[in-house]
Write a protein that holds these residues in place. Sequence first.
Motif, mmCIF file in Angstrom:
data_model
loop_
_atom_site.group_PDB
_atom_site.id
_atom_site.type_symbol
_atom_site.label_atom_id
_atom_site.label_comp_id
_atom_site.label_asym_id
_atom_site.label_seq_id
_atom_site.Cartn_x
_atom_site.Cartn_y
_atom_site.Cartn_z
ATOM 1 N N ARG A 1 0.848 -1.239 0.006
ATOM 2 C CA ARG A 1 -0.009 0.050 -0.041
ATOM 3 C C ARG A 1 0.995 1.272 0.191
ATOM 4 O O ARG A 1 0.604 2.220 -0.659
ATOM 5 N N TRP A 2 1.786 1.134 0.888
ATOM 6 C CA TRP A 2 2.530 2.598 1.187
ATOM 7 C C TRP A 2 3.730 2.637 -0.006
ATOM 8 O O TRP A 2 3.975 3.913 -0.282
ATOM 9 N N SER A 3 4.038 1.545 -0.528
ATOM 10 C CA SER A 3 5.102 1.663 -1.641
ATOM 11 C C SER A 3 4.069 2.529 -2.917
ATOM 12 O O SER A 3 4.486 3.255 -3.844
ATOM 13 N N ARG A 4 2.770 1.822 -3.200
ATOM 14 C CA ARG A 4 2.236 2.429 -4.129
ATOM 15 C C ARG A 4 1.955 4.161 -3.914
ATOM 16 O O ARG A 4 1.952 4.727 -4.719
ATOM 17 N N GLN A 5 1.716 4.347 -2.498
ATOM 18 C CA GLN A 5 1.279 5.574 -2.309
ATOM 19 C C GLN A 5 2.640 6.612 -2.592
ATOM 20 O O GLN A 5 2.507 7.756 -3.076
ATOM 21 N N TRP A 6 3.779 6.042 -2.128
ATOM 22 C CA TRP A 6 4.923 6.640 -2.554
ATOM 23 C C TRP A 6 5.115 7.005 -4.107
ATOM 24 O O TRP A 6 5.524 8.044 -4.423
ATOM 25 N N GLU A 7 4.611 5.915 -4.668
ATOM 26 C CA GLU A 7 4.872 6.172 -6.192
ATOM 27 C C GLU A 7 4.021 7.143 -6.739
ATOM 28 O O GLU A 7 4.407 8.009 -7.733
ATOM 29 N N LYS A 8 2.982 7.603 -6.168
ATOM 30 C CA LYS A 8 1.861 8.336 -6.702
ATOM 31 C C LYS A 8 1.973 9.910 -6.119
ATOM 32 O O LYS A 8 1.713 10.636 -6.789
ATOM 33 N N THR A 9 2.636 9.917 -4.757
ATOM 34 C CA THR A 9 2.742 11.184 -4.342
ATOM 35 C C THR A 9 4.096 11.804 -4.371
ATOM 36 O O THR A 9 4.350 12.994 -3.631
ATOM 37 N N LYS A 10 5.273 10.972 -4.345
ATOM 38 C CA LYS A 10 6.445 11.256 -4.399
ATOM 39 C C LYS A 10 6.838 12.777 -5.063
ATOM 40 O O LYS A 10 6.230 12.912 -6.170
ATOM 41 N N THR A 11 7.641 13.692 -4.501
ATOM 42 C CA THR A 11 8.139 14.749 -5.392
ATOM 43 C C THR A 11 9.358 14.577 -6.011
ATOM 44 O O THR A 11 9.849 15.504 -6.678
ATOM 45 N N ARG A 12 10.169 13.511 -5.632
ATOM 46 C CA ARG A 12 11.467 13.320 -6.417
ATOM 47 C C ARG A 12 11.816 11.803 -6.105
ATOM 48 O O ARG A 12 10.869 11.022 -5.267
ATOM 49 N N GLU A 13 12.834 11.356 -6.639
ATOM 50 C CA GLU A 13 13.629 10.108 -6.505
ATOM 51 C C GLU A 13 14.174 10.107 -5.312
ATOM 52 O O GLU A 13 14.800 11.058 -4.815
ATOM 53 N N LEU A 14 14.042 8.992 -4.319
ATOM 54 C CA LEU A 14 14.830 8.976 -3.105
ATOM 55 C C LEU A 14 15.242 7.533 -2.994
ATOM 56 O O LEU A 14 14.643 6.701 -2.505
ATOM 57 N N PRO A 15 16.489 7.136 -3.437
ATOM 58 C CA PRO A 15 17.104 5.750 -3.417
ATOM 59 C C PRO A 15 17.213 5.358 -2.126
ATOM 60 O O PRO A 15 16.950 4.058 -1.723
ATOM 61 N N PRO A 16 17.544 6.178 -0.953
ATOM 62 C CA PRO A 16 17.510 5.534 0.503
ATOM 63 C C PRO A 16 16.157 5.002 0.887
ATOM 64 O O PRO A 16 16.322 3.774 1.573
ATOM 65 N N THR B 1 12.892 0.041 1.761
ATOM 66 C CA THR B 1 11.895 -0.715 1.325
ATOM 67 C C THR B 1 12.142 -2.015 1.021
ATOM 68 O O THR B 1 11.481 -3.098 1.514
ATOM 69 N N ALA B 2 13.231 -2.207 0.270
ATOM 70 C CA ALA B 2 13.630 -3.682 0.089
ATOM 71 C C ALA B 2 14.163 -4.483 1.217
ATOM 72 O O ALA B 2 13.609 -5.577 1.475
ATOM 73 N N ARG B 3 14.636 -3.650 2.204
ATOM 74 C CA ARG B 3 15.209 -4.541 3.374
ATOM 75 C C ARG B 3 14.095 -4.827 4.331
ATOM 76 O O ARG B 3 14.112 -5.760 4.844
ATOM 77 N N LEU B 4 12.729 -3.943 4.434
ATOM 78 C CA LEU B 4 11.632 -4.519 4.909
ATOM 79 C C LEU B 4 10.979 -5.447 4.284
ATOM 80 O O LEU B 4 10.594 -6.427 5.112
ATOM 81 N N ARG B 5 11.097 -5.606 3.191
ATOM 82 C CA ARG B 5 10.391 -6.707 2.583
ATOM 83 C C ARG B 5 11.000 -8.144 2.735
ATOM 84 O O ARG B 5 10.513 -9.072 2.847
ATOM 85 N N ASP B 6 12.286 -7.991 3.039
ATOM 86 C CA ASP B 6 13.165 -9.433 3.028
ATOM 87 C C ASP B 6 12.996 -9.652 4.616
ATOM 88 O O ASP B 6 13.387 -10.600 5.091
#
Length: 350
Positions: A175-190, A195-200
């Motif tokens: 949910r919040w990954s989708r929210q990030w993609e819809k509302t982010k104002t820039r790219e944020l690699p950290p 996100t990847a660490r939490l998924r693992d």
Amino acid sequence: MNTTTAFDTAELTTWLASLSSPPDLHGPVISDRHGPVTLTRIGAGQSNLTFLAADGDGHRVVVRRPPLGRLTASAHDVLREGRIMASLAGSGVPVPEIYGATTTAGGVPVIAMSVVPGTSLNSRDAAAGLSPRARAAVAEGLVDAMVAVHAVDLDRTGLSTLASHEPYAPRQLRRWSRQWEKTKTRELPPLDALTARLRDAVPDQSETVLVHGDLHLGNIIVDPGTGTVNAVVDWELATLGDPLADIGSLLAYWPTPTGPNLPGFDAALSDGFPGHAELADRYLSATGRSRTALDFWHVLGLWKVAVIVEGVVRRVGDRPENAPTSGAPTTELVDLLVSKATGIADAVGL
């Protein structure tokens, strides 16, 4: 905010005046005999907007609507919020009384609810009016209210179908990954790396309960004299899930002397409020739940708050009227939250 931007006050007044008076309310919910109600924005909410509506006879009611501007499809469901609070009447969870819900001619969903006496501790100045003893009681009552939320009988309240019973952490990450993609104002690699660490690192989930999703000092109304929690409000993010998610989010919002701290969340830096360890200990002692997965949920809570703050930055940029009364957050704060979450993940081996 110009309240005429948020509502057609004549239409709103007509609807409020049509609501049936609850048995415990002496007089109407609102009267229209003196013309349209007056509206005052209340709270420091950064999402759905809350107003106090008052008529010429002194009757008052709280009304709530989504924010102005472009919204994501599933966010800011005010009518769902109203249904949840209505379902919790008599459950042991203190909530406002819901008087009614509607959708305006312009397509705006609105709920009307009772005015709960007390104050919301959305700033350090607000906390200054409480004694240290009352502040300690507020923190204890907040945790106890969380325990009550997690003990709600889902079948008896009709909330068992509120959301999916599938494991909560993967749902939150999606949910919040989708929210990030819809509302982010820039790219944020950290943030992407976190996100990847939490998924693992998703822990097993052994139970499914009602989860408030946003339970912190700003979303309770308290008696300033005793610190008693009179109501839990802002149920926009409520769902079914892992109970440890709520305590993880509370720790994410709870300020620390070294920060970073969210605007409007510094009240708990005042004398009398406990720290993270005391909050967690009270909850775990009351519920008997394990401490093992709490680090994961603390990191996920900070990650989610970062996504939420980015969304607020986007909404305020689109429509300055959506700015919270405590001040608009910045992208720099998002970066600091992600950095803090990453540091905790490193420290606990996530």
